[in-house]
Design an enzyme around this catalytic site. Sequence first.
Site, PDB file in Angstrom:
ATOM      1  N   LYS A  25       0.840  -1.300   0.173  1.00 13.49           N
ATOM      2  CA  LYS A  25       0.083  -0.176   0.054  1.00 13.49           C
ATOM      3  C   LYS A  25       0.861   1.243  -0.076  1.00 13.49           C
ATOM      4  CE  LYS A  25      -1.783   2.599   3.572  1.00 13.49           C
ATOM      5  NZ  LYS A  25      -1.527   3.992   3.020  1.00 13.49           N
ATOM      6  N   GLU A  79      10.911  15.332  15.559  1.00 12.71           N
ATOM      7  CA  GLU A  79      11.036  15.123  13.939  1.00 12.71           C
ATOM      8  C   GLU A  79      10.215  16.079  13.230  1.00 12.71           C
ATOM      9  OE1 GLU A  79      10.203  11.621  11.932  1.00 12.71           O
ATOM     10  OE2 GLU A  79      11.941  11.794  10.784  1.00 12.71           O
ATOM     11  N   GLU A 110      10.847   0.915   9.612  1.00  7.41           N
ATOM     12  CA  GLU A 110      11.989   1.805   9.636  1.00  7.41           C
ATOM     13  C   GLU A 110      11.074   3.283   9.734  1.00  7.41           C
ATOM     14  OE1 GLU A 110      13.469   4.672   8.304  1.00  7.41           O
ATOM     15  OE2 GLU A 110      13.358   4.254   6.311  1.00  7.41           O
ATOM     16  N   GLY A 158       4.513   3.463  13.656  1.00 10.26           N
ATOM     17  CA  GLY A 158       5.357   2.315  14.011  1.00 10.26           C
ATOM     18  C   GLY A 158       5.082   1.790  15.276  1.00 10.26           C
ATOM     19  N   CYS A 188      13.595  10.551   6.221  1.00  7.37           N
ATOM     20  CA  CYS A 188      13.783  10.246   7.515  1.00  7.37           C
ATOM     21  C   CYS A 188      15.158  10.284   8.404  1.00  7.37           C
ATOM     22  CB  CYS A 188      13.174   8.815   7.684  1.00  7.37           C
ATOM     23  SG  CYS A 188      13.818   7.729   6.546  1.00  7.37           S
ATOM     24  N   GLY A 193       7.745   4.793   7.945  1.00  6.48           N
ATOM     25  CA  GLY A 193       6.887   5.736   8.255  1.00  6.48           C
ATOM     26  C   GLY A 193       6.915   6.505   9.679  1.00  6.48           C
ATOM     27  N   SER A 194       6.148   7.073  10.178  1.00  7.87           N
ATOM     28  CA  SER A 194       6.316   7.884  11.354  1.00  7.87           C
ATOM     29  C   SER A 194       6.617   6.873  12.572  1.00  7.87           C
ATOM     30  CB  SER A 194       5.280   8.904  11.771  1.00  7.87           C
ATOM     31  OG  SER A 194       3.975   8.034  12.164  1.00  7.87           O
ATOM     32  N   THR A 195       7.249   7.321  13.453  1.00  7.68           N
ATOM     33  CA  THR A 195       7.392   6.422  14.864  1.00  7.68           C
ATOM     34  C   THR A 195       6.148   6.241  15.666  1.00  7.68           C
ATOM     35  OG1 THR A 195       9.630   7.125  15.097  1.00  7.68           O
ATOM     36  CG2 THR A 195       8.615   6.521  17.108  1.00  7.68           C
TER      37      THR A 195
END
Lengths: 501, 299
Positions: free
Chosen positions: A206, A411, A280, A263, A314, A258-260
């Site tokens: 996706k 971030e 990641e 995640g 990132c 993607g984002s933490t």
Amino acid sequence: MSESITEEKTYKPTSPNSKLDFQSVWEYDSAPESSANLEIKDQYQLFINGKFVKPEKGRYFKSINPATEEEITEFAEATQKDVDKAVKAARKAFEGEWSKISGKTRGKYIYRIARMLQERAREFAIAESMDGGKPIRESRDVDIPLVAAHFFYYAGWADKLDYAFPGKKPEPLGVCGQIIPWNFPLLMLAWKIAPALACGNTVVLKPAETTSLTAMLFAELVKDAGLPDGVVNIITGAGQTGAAIVNHSGIDKIAFTGSTTVGKIIQKSLAGTHKKYTLELGGKGALIVFEDAAIDQAVEGIINAIFFNQGHVCCAGSRLLVQEGIADKVIMKLRDRMESLIVGDPLDKNTDIGAINSKQQFETVNQYLEIGVNEGADVYQSKCEIPDSGYFIRPTLFTNVSQSNRVVQEEIFGPVLTIQTFRTADEAIEKANNTPFGLAGGVWTDKGSKIFRVGKELRSGVIWANTYNKFDPTSPFGGYKESGVGREGGLHGLAAYVNLK
Amino acid sequence: MNTIQLPSITPIDHVAVEEKVGRLNKRSIKKESKVLALKMALSMMDLTTLEGKDSEGKVRQLCQKAKQPHPAMPDLPHVAAVCVYPSMVRVAKKALTGSDINVASVATAFPSGMAPLSVRIDDTRFAVDEGADEVDMVISRGAFLQGEYQQVYDEIAAIKEACGKAHLKVILETGELHTYENVRLASDIAMQAGADFIKTSTGKISPAATQPVTLVMLEAIRDYYYATNKMIGMKPAGGIRTAKQALQYLVLVKETLGAAWLTPDYFRFGASSLANDVLMQIVKQQTGSYQSGDYFSLD
């Protein structure tokens, strides 16, 4: 608010204001790459089992060109039933043909994809820039060549897997669910799909909802390449579609970039299941510049570290740590260098910084600019002209910040650099490591021994020396701490897609 | 001789320098900005003839070209200077009477510089007495490579004194200095010793001018300007033959030093065959088609 940002507050370091004039006398005319030869359909369907099919619920969402705010096309929204279909197709392909054919044959297909990507490089580059806002200079020279390189690299492994892990026998995992971000849409697709296929897995991928165009063009390429049906399935949608993939019981592995924040949600929902995963996630990379560095080249490295891809990276180097004795000089040079950066139309070949990927991200970055000012930071933005419409942000520096500021800790994922100073190497290392992230960092010094000493102590998955943002398919990439789990790229990336017996 | 605090070695990362040049070479110069740049390049040219076989006739011919680069387009700018050996200065000066084109003369036992300092000073004085507006000197590369930086500095200062009112361009002969660190150090020494311009090459040694070397020198000029507010000029010379190369050099100047240096007062091309390619491109921009080389005078 933007008014107050552009006007500079008192600038604490004692550097003189920019002395050089980069504007007058000779301006480059626009040199736009033509998008005339790129065919974009009015509507894209889901790619399941080798066919383009309508979504079960018949819902579509629009895709916006962030540089013009105009609608480009619309994509199908995949819901639970569509995910079921895609996973079923992938399972059938896995158990039918794909996991059983020889590695050599799999390699043949992947090489074919790589060659076709090169043949269609120009249209992919233009589509990437239109859909995501990144300058054509980068999509043409960085993204797409790396995409092809990834497929070439992992195609080479397909028939050599038996030699990749001495003493162990690698077996494919099965069906891989892959969810990718919007900052390097096609490149992240390549990082996910190439090793998965090489190892004999099938995939349900996706793309991010703001940047699905190149993934759908890739689906067309897969069809043209004659890959067996169901080996690659690409379904579009937003967070809910992603959640349906993550929670699907028919999937053996989740690969997410993607984002933490997301995640962590994924990691929680995968706990206790049989699924393997690689994540990641975010980063807040430190750039450590020592006083013995080659300064002009370090400045160029800093520019690449933070302003590459509008800072939507990132592993971006978003915290500059510069040794006190050269801080004023480096900041002055950075400011002058920023004046010659061209912000504007992503399709213009002279553009250095394109559009912020989406309205949402544009607002996020602007919020951080406000936060920084409210935290008492001094802000400097280049004086370049930016287009009236579209999501553009001038390259920005924050000085007079401290370790506890939110703009230093969080971030931002935009063209915003914070600058702090240090006196000793130990202090630099301490500050660089004082973050929940640990994805990447950079060290600039003329002294080789210092590179190794500092590099060893930095808690980051990647350390670049006297350069930044260099990527290669043979090199593993991934984070320490909250920047992720597992590695992609190289032999390490292969290991993430096999069970070892 | 006066003693000075000699500049120390500045680290230069050659990988990053070359990468930066590669990045700047991707600038796409089109339409009006191209025409403007081509005309600018023409106006910054030091038309050069430095051969043993140079004759008075040849020099006069070159001066005519300098004044009127392409008679079919009389509105084009003239070049900045004509660069000749000292013995031809008088001829060039006379041929250029009435124009504001400068006469530049190489001196100091060009191109090797392998003569006693007194001879090199006399060579310089002769050129200036003959009417040279600009002097292009060479540094003692041998002394430089031996680490005799003070000697290099003193010699430049002595030649500067001999120049009087004439502008001094200091040729580093970067092809013989081998590293970017050496190029940078030689640039710093030359600027401190009184150079009005620093120049890459004599054109007699290969490699002559390269873009990475030019970038390193432009960055030296920038640091000198930051420190002293003095603007020093830059002249790449040798090996620049095409309009495309010239545009690439101008991009380096624009994005390193900015607009103030984009004038013949602070940037020059030392070239003998560049002019016609630039002219050909200008004509192409105006007419839409390339003309045969036969339409451009070979001087």
